[in-house]
Design an enzyme around this catalytic site. Structure first.
Site: not given
Ligand code: ARG
Length: 405
Positions: A15, A95, A124, A176
């Site tokens: 990505d 994050r 996120d 994931s």
């Protein structure tokens, strides 16, 4: 005229690699990649070269492990913050730190925009974007995954091949995964079916408790003002301590969590976590608080823990309320100093002993032996008054039996 610059949160995966090329073409921009290292397993080999080959003009890779554990993981530990009672929030606390790094680099490099590779249905994006809006509202934010033309992985791979973006030929894991020192989050694949137990191949940090050693292992953790400073009587830096404890805990199958959770965007999702060090440290820290905090502070702090966990999960690390509640947490931690001895055994963590110079446990008051110094007679007057509201209520009710039936 100098080109527009965009700072991209970059992992080197499909990505974010496609994003580098796509953004530079679509916005005619210079791309600066930013990778914050929060754990051991990030694939850093050749990452800078890969970013540059993909079209970035500059690649920053910054080791944030110590800062992550000291200023984020150990803050959440002090607060006792476990989302929905169990999740130590490895991803959620990472994050805000990554957002801060992206901002620092964007501002230094003269970029006016930050781009990230989060999808439109996860938490996120919320944590990145609220973090950036809170700290640097002048910056623009782009989340290409929410609006670009690629509808699936295959289309991204096709774009990558057309544009000479190096893609790994390895078979993609069905899961994931987001991993750092505080723990790993695993979702997708069979895990999307909550009627199914997680298969063994979902786990990477912990052994199956059934296969863990049949001899228990005893460990000692020393805290100073709510922060773990020693493991087995050896001083460790925050990141070293967590790393070592992950290893020891993982070996005993400690720290597996299977959670149906409420996401910020309104859906329920099923996620599996492994966080051996975090689970052990939360248990030990809480145990020490039981020994040293007075009753009302201890009770109130449980509400604060829950609130702090919700704020962190919901992306509000940089909010006024979070700062205020953390000031309360800090005020409670001045005496959270001492040692906790725990036993790890086939997935379980059991407290064996706790000691603190600030212990409020008074054996003379607690004992049922002849050494007892508690004033038993004082209980009589105390109960006359303490029970009075309930006695009064029942007397009134009894005199109106018919009327209030
Ligand atoms: N559900 C977790 C959170 O919101 C983890 C999200 C990332 N998980 C993942 N497997 N990529 O904090």
């Amino acid at each position: 005229m100098a080109k527009r610059k965009i700072a991209v949160a970059y992992s080197g995966g499909l990505d974010t690699s496609v994003m580098v090329k796509w953004l530079s073409a679509k916005y005619d921009a210079d791309i600066i990649t930013v990778t914050g290292v929060l754990g051991e397993t990030a694939e850093l080999d050749g990452l800078e070269e890969k970013a540059l080959r993909t079209g970035a003009i500059k690649a920053h890779i910054v080791d944030l492990k110590e800062e992550f554990i000291s200023n984020f993981a150990f803050q959440s530990l002090k607060a006792g913050a476990l989302y929905e009672g169990v999740y130590p929030m490895a991803t959620a606390i990472g994050r805000p730190l990554l957002a801060k790094l992206l901002i620092d680099i964007a501002l230094n490099e003269g970029a006016d925009t930050i781009a990230h590779g989060c999808t439109g249905k996860g938490n996120d994006q919320v944590r990145f974007e609220v973090g950036i809006q809170s700290l640097a509202p002048q910056l623009n934010i782009l989340a290409p995954l929410r609006f670009w033309e690629f509808k699936c992985r295959e289309e991204e791979i096709e774009y990558a091949l057309e544009n000479n973006i190096p893609v790994k030929a390895t078979k993609k894991s069905p899961y994931s995964i987001d991993e750092n020192l505080w723990g790993v989050a695993i979702e997708c694949g069979i895990l999307e079916d909550p009627t199914q137990a997680p298969p063994e191949d979902a786990y990477r940090m912990t052994i199956n408790p059934k296969l863990a050693p049949s001899n228990p292992e005893t460990i000692t953790i020393e805290f100073k003002k709510g922060i773990p400073i020693e493991l087995n009587n050896h001083f460790r830096s925050p990141a070293e301590l967590v790393k070592e404890l992950n290893f020891i805990g993982g070996k005993h199958g400690v720290g597996r969590i299977d959670l149906i959770e409420n996401r910020v965007v309104g859906i329920k999702s099923r996620e599996v976590y492994e966080a051996p060090a975090a689970v052990i440290l939360h248990k030990a820290h809480y145990e020490l608080e039981k020994l040293v905090l007075d009753k009302e502070t201890f009770r109130y702090k449980q509400d604060v823990s829950n609130k702090v966990a919700n704020l962190i999960y919901d992306g509000l690390w940089y909010s006024t309320l979070f700062k205020g509640l953390m000031a309360f947490v800090d005020s409670t931690q001045k005496t959270v100093t001492g040692k906790v001895v725990l036993e790890l055994y086939k997935g379980n963590v059991t407290v064996l002993s706790r000691t603190s110079p600030f212990s409020l446990y008074n054996k003379e008051l607690a004992t049922y032996t002849a050494e007892d110094t508690f004033d038993h007679k004082a209980a009589e007057g105390f109960l006359k008054i303490y029970g009075l509201p309930y006695k009064t209520l029942t007397l009134v009710k009894n005199s109106f039996v018919e009327e209030i039936k």
